[in-house]
Design an enzyme around this catalytic site. Structure first.
Site, PDB file in Angstrom:
ATOM      1  N   LYS A 112      35.109  17.471 -28.784  1.00 54.46           N
ATOM      2  CA  LYS A 112      35.817  16.193 -28.669  1.00 54.46           C
ATOM      3  C   LYS A 112      34.955  15.070 -29.231  1.00 54.46           C
ATOM      4  O   LYS A 112      33.906  14.750 -28.677  1.00 54.46           O
ATOM      5  CB  LYS A 112      36.149  15.863 -27.214  1.00 54.46           C
ATOM      6  CG  LYS A 112      37.074  14.652 -27.137  1.00 54.46           C
ATOM      7  CD  LYS A 112      37.131  14.009 -25.768  1.00 54.46           C
ATOM      8  CE  LYS A 112      36.244  12.794 -25.644  1.00 54.46           C
ATOM      9  NZ  LYS A 112      36.548  11.674 -26.536  1.00 54.46           N
ATOM     10  N   GLU A 166      22.133  15.338 -23.449  1.00 54.24           N
ATOM     11  CA  GLU A 166      21.226  14.473 -24.202  1.00 54.24           C
ATOM     12  C   GLU A 166      21.689  13.052 -23.920  1.00 54.24           C
ATOM     13  O   GLU A 166      22.765  12.652 -24.365  1.00 54.24           O
ATOM     14  CB  GLU A 166      21.293  14.848 -25.690  1.00 54.24           C
ATOM     15  CG  GLU A 166      20.109  14.358 -26.475  1.00 54.24           C
ATOM     16  CD  GLU A 166      20.371  13.011 -27.077  1.00 54.24           C
ATOM     17  OE1 GLU A 166      20.001  11.999 -26.426  1.00 54.24           O
ATOM     18  OE2 GLU A 166      20.929  12.957 -28.170  1.00 54.24           O
ATOM     19  N   CYS A 189      19.985   6.539 -29.267  1.00 57.39           N
ATOM     20  CA  CYS A 189      19.502   6.901 -27.933  1.00 57.39           C
ATOM     21  C   CYS A 189      17.976   6.842 -27.860  1.00 57.39           C
ATOM     22  O   CYS A 189      17.409   6.533 -26.825  1.00 57.39           O
ATOM     23  CB  CYS A 189      19.994   8.274 -27.541  1.00 57.39           C
ATOM     24  SG  CYS A 189      19.753   9.495 -28.809  1.00 57.39           S
ATOM     25  N   GLU A 246      19.117   0.404 -20.884  1.00 60.22           N
ATOM     26  CA  GLU A 246      19.379   0.702 -22.299  1.00 60.22           C
ATOM     27  C   GLU A 246      20.395  -0.310 -22.818  1.00 60.22           C
ATOM     28  O   GLU A 246      21.548  -0.329 -22.369  1.00 60.22           O
ATOM     29  CB  GLU A 246      19.942   2.125 -22.406  1.00 60.22           C
ATOM     30  CG  GLU A 246      20.212   2.559 -23.811  1.00 60.22           C
ATOM     31  CD  GLU A 246      20.705   4.000 -23.904  1.00 60.22           C
ATOM     32  OE1 GLU A 246      21.570   4.393 -23.103  1.00 60.22           O
ATOM     33  OE2 GLU A 246      20.225   4.727 -24.787  1.00 60.22           O
TER      34      GLU A 246
END
Ligand code: NDP
Length: 804
Positions: A191, A266, A300, A397
């Protein structure tokens, strides 16, 4: 404007890439349907969603929105395909992967344009970084498909894999997931992210063109709440591979807990970029550009925390500001821009919110003097100085082009600051002193460490996180293990017997025998083992003891009833013993040999204890002790031989892939084989430098508690092995929930496995659970070897470019 003016200003003109090939391809295909079984299939609910061009804010394409019926169809197609693809010879799979790589190269420019249009990233990046890496990933994994039979002998594919990817590197994340899955013989349902489905749909077309058998790759576009969640919870999916935010990763951990699905995550990061005062500051500036302004900072592993040695901080900041003033933000298809568009208005708003919060928290904001384009979603490169380490912008983040800078004085302060986050994805170290850089790199809690470079990726070098950045690796040989399982596991799991110590009553004859008293009989000297914490035998906090029964309900002794507080003390002791990891492998081997030696001296005593607890005949009990001794020898041998690899990615330099200990490992030992089960778990863990809090077999803990004296006489440093006896599942829960335990191994029933996986989601610790499947601990194939060593380590990749 004449030539002289141009020469004076050195202004860039636009260098636009033509959008037409991408737009024409979209026009010819839309609305896009789902790719199931190599067929374009209308979504069951008839729903479509829009994909937007972030560079203009305008609609690009209409794309199907899958629901759970579509997910069912895609999983069914993948399951059917698996029956043949899973048995297709490695060489044939290699040929398909090779063909995919070639085809990606053939369509590389169209893929690059589509990616820029859909995501907003600069065409220079999609053309020169994303798409070449995608092709490289398929080539590299074609090689592993070819070699699987010999290099992964004894392993088989896991089956149908559900893969969920984010929007920041749409095609690259697809490659990172699909290439290893197919190479190892799995079939996939993938997806893509809602914002960026187009390159995946072009890839689907490539799959069809390449002639991959139907159902091997299925691509379902759709919303997270419908398609994503249905895929995660689908009972016929054997593994989920996810890249995205830590919050969603945590919810997927919880949703899959106890299902037996393999999982790799991850997740996010807040990666440090450490600059020592002897670094080449001009190179550092270019490094920072690549660290935080590459892909608009939506990376990331972005180097989003700049940690600078205090005496060069101001000098570096002024160089950075000068460079930022010359960065160019704008139309992603313009080859002369450095920073493209933010993926969506929502993401842009979130970046602005966090930046406003940074200002409110007292940090100093700096942005260039020029303005961003007003059409589309743009954000200027941003630098925060005077940042305090505990503030939101230093911890959260931001996922945008925002750099927060802090200073340090000494190398140890730098390491402390660098590790002061819940994440552990990547780090960069900048120093001209290679001794300093290579001293710092292993101390950083991060899956990738780049020395004098940043954001380098290659298929040969695994990528993935420590701590709340997730677990599992993508790329390298270590990444392959995410897509295989030991072949012996293909047997259905059987729940191990409930271990409440309950045994049938003795036969009348046995009861009669027990009543016989010998003349001169003396009561045995009581020997009630306590707990073993920090190298000392400690009484249980509860003050209670637990009766241990042998066959036929015969009471054979007592052990301490451990509780939450004992576990906390044990974890603290295990942390204090962290120096174990930094000692030499040779020293760890010596201690393992010494434990084996001391166990051998008491072989008969340990064998009797096993018979007493389990009722097995003495020959079998002696065999168990001997296998345990041999196992200690095996892991003593492995300490200095499980050493990692050196990769040679296509750059001038090397990547050191080093297996590192995980830290404190909690473990619930199996009930079968009370001594061997215990030794088989603690030995690989400590051989690799971890420290351990072990809960021995609940039913037969006395073999483990008898080991106290063996450990005490084997020079084992205090706190390396800690033992808390008691109720397995209650103690396991405390360990799994404990934020200072980095991994949890659980060998017990299926519902206990689920409980451990759920409880571990708090700090995203790595788990290894048995789902009630019992192992033959005597068999080397199931009871020892690389599977154990892999679970006891995490790979750190240290990138070291060389040359002037
Ligand atoms: P998400 O983690 O929400 O999305 C990543 C992928 O997971 C998408 O395909 C998404 O689908 C899907 N997804 C979301 N929720 C679920 C669920 N419950 N079950 C199954 N699939 C799900 O990231 P966002 O796009 O919302 O970004 C939010 C933040 O996450 C960013 O600001 C950034 O901080 C971080 N992030 C980190 C990334 C990384 O590489 N580590 C990548 C992307 C984001 P859909 O697109 O349809 O929502």
């Amino acid at each position: 404007m004449n030539v002289m003016d141009i020469f004076e200003t050195m202004e860039y003109g636009p260098a636009p890439e033509a959008a037409a090939p991408g737009l024409d391809w979209i026009k010819a295909h839309q609305p896009f349907d789902l790719f199931i079984n190599n067929r374009w299939t209308r979504p069951a609910g008839g729903q479509y969603m829009e994909s937007i061009n972030p560079g203009s804010g305008k609609t690009l394409a209409r794309v199907a929105a899958a629901n759970s019926a579509d997910v069912d169809a895609a999983v069914a197609a993948a399951r059917k395909a698996f029956t043949t693809w899973g048995k297709t010879p490695g060489h044939v799979r290699a040929r398909y992967l090779y063909a995919l790589a070639r085809s990606i190269q053939k369509h590389s420019r169209l893929l690059a344009v589509l990616e820029s249009l859909d995501n907003g990233k600069p065409i220079r990046e999609t053309r020169d970084i994303d798409i070449p890496l995608v092709a490289r990933h398929f080539y590299y994994h074609a090689g592993w498909a070819q070699l699987m039979e010999t290099e992964l002998a004894g392993y088989m594919p896991v089956g149908v894999v559900g893969q969920i990817i984010p929007w920041n590197f749409p095609l690259l994340m697809l490659a990172w997931k699909i290439a290893p899955a197919l190479a190892m013989g799995n079939t996939v349902v993938l997806k893509p992210a809602r914002y960026t489905p187009l390159s995946a749909l072009k890839f689907a077309e490539i799959v069809k063109e390449t002639g991959l058998p139907p159902g091997v790759v299925n691509i379902i576009t759709g919303e997270a709440s419908a398609a994503g969640e249905a895929l995660v919870s689908h009972p016929d999916v054997n593994k989920i591979a996810f890249t995205g935010s830590t919050d969603v990763g945590r919810s997927i951990r919880r949703a899959t807990a106890g299902s037996g699905k393999k999982l790799s995550l991850e997740l996010g990061g807040k990666s440090p970029f450490l600059v020592f005062d002897d670094a080449d500051l001009d190179s550092v500036v270019e490094g920072v550009v690549d660290a935080i302004w590459f892909n608009q900072g939506q990376v990331c592993c972005a180097g989003s925390r700049l940690l600078v040695q205090e005496n060069v901080a101001e000098k570096l900041y002024s160089k950075l500001r000068a460079r930022m003033e010359h960065l160019r933000v704008g139309e992603p298809l313009d080859k002369a821009i450095d920073i493209g568009a933010i993926v969506s208005p929502g993401q842009l708003k979130e970046i602005q919110r966090l930046v406003d919060q940074g200002v409110q928290e007292g940090a100093t904001l700096w942005q260039p003097s020029w303005a961003c384009p007003t059409e589309g979603y743009f954000f200027p490169p941003t630098l925060f100085t005077n940042v305090s380490p505990a503030t939101t912008i230093a911890q959260v983040e931001i996922f945008g082009p925002v750099l927060v800078a802090m200073t340090f004085r000494t190398p140890s302060e730098a390491v402390e600051l660098a590790n002061n986050t819940r994440y552990g994805l990547a780090a960069s170290v900048w120093s001209e002193n290679i001794n300093l850089a290579l001293d710092i790199a292993p101390k950083l809690k991060a899956g990738s460490v780049w020395v004098n470079c940043t954001n380098l990726f290659d298929a040969s070098s695994g990528f993935g996180g420590y701590r709340e950045s997730g677990f599992g690796r993508e790329g390298g040989k270590e990444g392959l293990y995410e897509y295989v399982k030991p072949a012996w596991e293909s047997n259905e799991p059987e729940d191990v017997a409930p271990s409440d110590g309950h045994q049938p009553d003795a036969t009348p004859q046995e009861a009669a025998d027990e009543e016989v008293q010998v003349d001169g009989w003396l009561p045995a000297i009581d020997r009630t083992p306590k707990l073993f914490i920090g190298g000392k035998q400690a009484r249980p906090d509860s003050g209670y003891s637990r009766g241990i029964y042998g066959p036929h309900k015969r009471l054979i002794g007592y052990v301490g009833e451990g509780n939450r507080k004992d576990i906390r003390n044990a974890v603290e002791a295990a942390h204090k013993a962290g120096g174990w990891a930094s000692g030499t492998a040779h020293n760890r081997a010596q201690i393992l040999y010494y434990i084996a030696e001391n166990l051998a001296v008491r072989e008969q005593e340990f064998a009797s204890r096993i018979s007493e607890q389990t009722g097995c005949v003495s020959k079998d009990a002696r065999n168990e002790v001997q296998v345990a001794i041999s196992r200690l020898f095996s892991y003593a041998a492995w300490t200095d031989k499980y050493e990692g690899r050196v990769h040679r990615p296509p750059l001038r330099g090397v990547v050191l892939a080093m297996p590192e200990p995980i830290g404190v490992i909690g473990m619930a030992c199996p009930d079968d084989y009370p001594l061997l089960g215990f030794i088989s778990l603690i030995a690989p863990a400590i051989a690799m430098g971890n420290t351990v809090v072990a809960i021995p077999s609940q039913q037969s803990p006395l073999s483990a508690t008898d080991c106290y004296q063996v450990f005490e006489t084997s020079d084992l440093p205090d706190g390396v092995i800690n033992i808390v006896t008691g109720e397995r599942d209650m103690l396991s829960r405390v360990l799994a929930e404990h934020d200072d335990v980095e991994a949890m191994w659980y060998f017990g029933p299926r519902d206990g496995s689920k409980m451990v996986e759920l409880a571990s989601a708090g700090n995203m610790k790595r788990t290894w659970v048995s789902y009630g499947r019992s192992r033959d601990w005597l068999a080397r194939e199931q009871g020892e070897g690389e599977e154990f060593l892999r679970e006891a380590t995490q790979v750190k990749n240290i990138w070291i470019p060389y040359g002037e």
